[in-house]
Scaffold this active site. Structure first.
Site, short mmCIF file in Angstrom:
data_model
loop_
_atom_site.label_atom_id
_atom_site.label_comp_id
_atom_site.label_asym_id
_atom_site.label_seq_id
_atom_site.Cartn_x
_atom_site.Cartn_y
_atom_site.Cartn_z
N CYS A 39 -5.87 -2.58 8.46
CA CYS A 39 -4.89 -1.73 7.73
C CYS A 39 -5.16 -0.30 7.54
O CYS A 39 -6.25 -0.19 7.07
CB CYS A 39 -4.39 -2.49 6.50
SG CYS A 39 -3.04 -1.37 5.58
N LYS A 47 7.24 -6.18 9.82
CA LYS A 47 6.71 -7.13 8.70
C LYS A 47 7.71 -8.39 8.57
O LYS A 47 7.33 -9.51 8.33
CB LYS A 47 6.40 -6.66 7.48
CG LYS A 47 5.32 -5.45 7.48
CD LYS A 47 5.17 -4.82 6.26
CE LYS A 47 3.98 -3.61 6.26
NZ LYS A 47 2.70 -4.39 6.30
N ARG A 91 0.80 -1.34 -0.06
CA ARG A 91 -0.03 -0.03 -0.09
C ARG A 91 0.79 1.48 -0.07
O ARG A 91 0.57 2.52 -0.78
CB ARG A 91 -0.95 0.15 1.22
CG ARG A 91 -2.13 -0.90 1.16
CD ARG A 91 -1.71 -2.30 1.13
NE ARG A 91 -1.15 -2.75 2.18
CZ ARG A 91 -0.34 -3.91 2.46
NH1 ARG A 91 -0.12 -4.57 1.43
NH2 ARG A 91 0.34 -4.11 3.45
N THR A 147 -3.63 2.18 5.98
CA THR A 147 -3.39 2.72 4.80
C THR A 147 -4.61 2.15 3.88
O THR A 147 -4.92 3.05 2.79
CB THR A 147 -2.11 2.19 4.22
OG1 THR A 147 -1.31 2.74 5.67
CG2 THR A 147 -1.48 3.25 3.25
N CYS A 149 -1.20 3.12 12.54
CA CYS A 149 -0.71 1.74 11.42
C CYS A 149 -0.73 0.79 12.40
O CYS A 149 -0.15 0.61 13.47
CB CYS A 149 0.66 2.44 10.96
SG CYS A 149 1.67 1.04 10.14
N THR A 197 1.21 5.84 8.12
CA THR A 197 2.31 5.63 6.85
C THR A 197 1.89 7.14 6.36
O THR A 197 1.03 7.91 6.27
CB THR A 197 1.73 4.80 5.87
OG1 THR A 197 0.33 4.84 5.58
CG2 THR A 197 1.80 3.39 6.45
#
Lengths: 244, 244
Positions: free
Chosen positions: A84, A166, A50, A86, A196, A126
């Protein structure tokens, strides 16, 4: 509404989705299994990045987002949450394609902020979420100013922190996020909004003291969902009937 | 096989399912989100109690189990895992109704035990799982004898421990399970197999020292699943292609 099933559109990343599922359970008062909300989670991380898509350096995640929304509707989701922040950039397209209503994470966060007024809120998110302005507009509606990370703080701390989480390197990610939290507080933030989904697991891994000043958007979303479930459960006397 | 999607049949309880999802991520070597297995999880706890059904004191969970299997197949699961040892009592009926093959948790556990030979294995599981004999037969095939909890230990520690975890009282549950682990070790168990998904989160909550002697069936299942995924991912060069 003839039935209740929470659909979670996840995979962005997979660990953040598990974090949301865990928090949905934590936020639900329950005497046993069957008091918890029924959930179906689409935790498929084979989706375009994203952040890169919004920066113009990668393909769009929209086809994969719509595929997930379609599958959640196919199995009968009555409400959908997106794990999420974003990905909410594509909220309108997903909402248009979904029979089930989609809760917006910024609405859930705003609802939670009403209990915690602050003159200045530091926003950790983000670049795509910052640019979209969803959170800033809602904070202004509550009478709060927003403090944003500086470009160098995004490049040096936020982005590497996200990708560390991640990769599963939660402590490394948490150390980056802790530095960013310290910078925002030093510039006057009375409260932080962690918008986030990678941030709360990172800060938890390093037991960051800034968690006490932080509102976790994932937890706000996790709280909003069981509220819907509890209304449904109690209106339909499911608590009693299922616990027999 | 044209695609890969792990289906998780959960809800028994919801927290045990989240524990399995977390362990699938932990057991997968990954440089980023897209190296993780795609998962769809049916985490619907509105299902009859397995322990009570097998004790003859409650309705069968089979209709709800088959409904979950049907939904996982509907969204294209290529392999299915069941996040509950006791529910494997209905394994044959579920396997017959499922297009996707179902991994058996006792097979995954046996595979993991090959690396950890022991003359005597203490088995912590529901009465239904103990009575079924899946684990004992497989341990015998490895040359290991099985030590079982005594009836009073099941009634006083195991059953209340399970329901405490299901209520979210993880520390209380863990204290019960820790006592049971101590009793099995005092009777000569060199290793413990935790074959009920509520047990590992309970023992983790009290940081039980018996975890060092324990093989967690949930983790064994979580390890088997990514092995399938990694074979598929690497054979299809997904790692490289998706990480571009």
């Amino acid at each position: 509404m003839s039935h209740f099933l929470l659909g979670v559109l996840g995979g962005m990343g997979p660990l953040a989705t598990v974090d949301l599922l865990q928090k949905i359970i934590e936020e639900t008062p329950a005497d046993g299994d069957r008091d918890h909300a029924p959930v179906v989670a689409w935790n498929v991380p084979q989706i375009a990045d994203r952040q890169r898509a919004l920066a113009g350096s990668g393909p769009s995640p929209l086809p994969a987002l719509l595929a997930g929304i379609e599958q959640l509707n196919r199995v009968g989701a009555s409400h959908i949450l997106i794990a999420c922040n974003t990905a909410h950039h594509w909220y309108d397209q997903m909402a248009a394609a979904s029979h089930a209503p989609i809760l917006h994470i910024a609405d859930a966060t705003t609802q939670a902020l009403r209990q915690r007024p602050a003159a200045r809120i530091g926003l950790i998110a983000t670049q795509g979420t910052l640019d979209a302005g969803w959170f800033q507009r809602r904070f202004a509606g509550l009478g709060s100013a927003t403090l944003l990370p500086r470009p160098a703080e995004m490049a040096d701390w936020f982005v590497p922190g996200c990708y560390a989480v991640k990769r599963g390197e939660l402590r490394m990610g948490g150390e980056f996020f802790d530095r960013l939290a310290a910078a925002l507080v030093s510039r006057g933030a009375e409260q932080l909004v962690l918008a986030c989904t990678e941030v709360p697991p990172g800060l938890a891994a390093v037991e960051s003291s800034y968690r006490a000043l932080s509102l976790d958007a994932t937890r706000a979303l996790a709280h909003a969902a069981p509220c819907l479930w509890i209304d449904y459960r109690d209106n339909n006397q499911l608590h009693t009937r299922l616990s027999e």
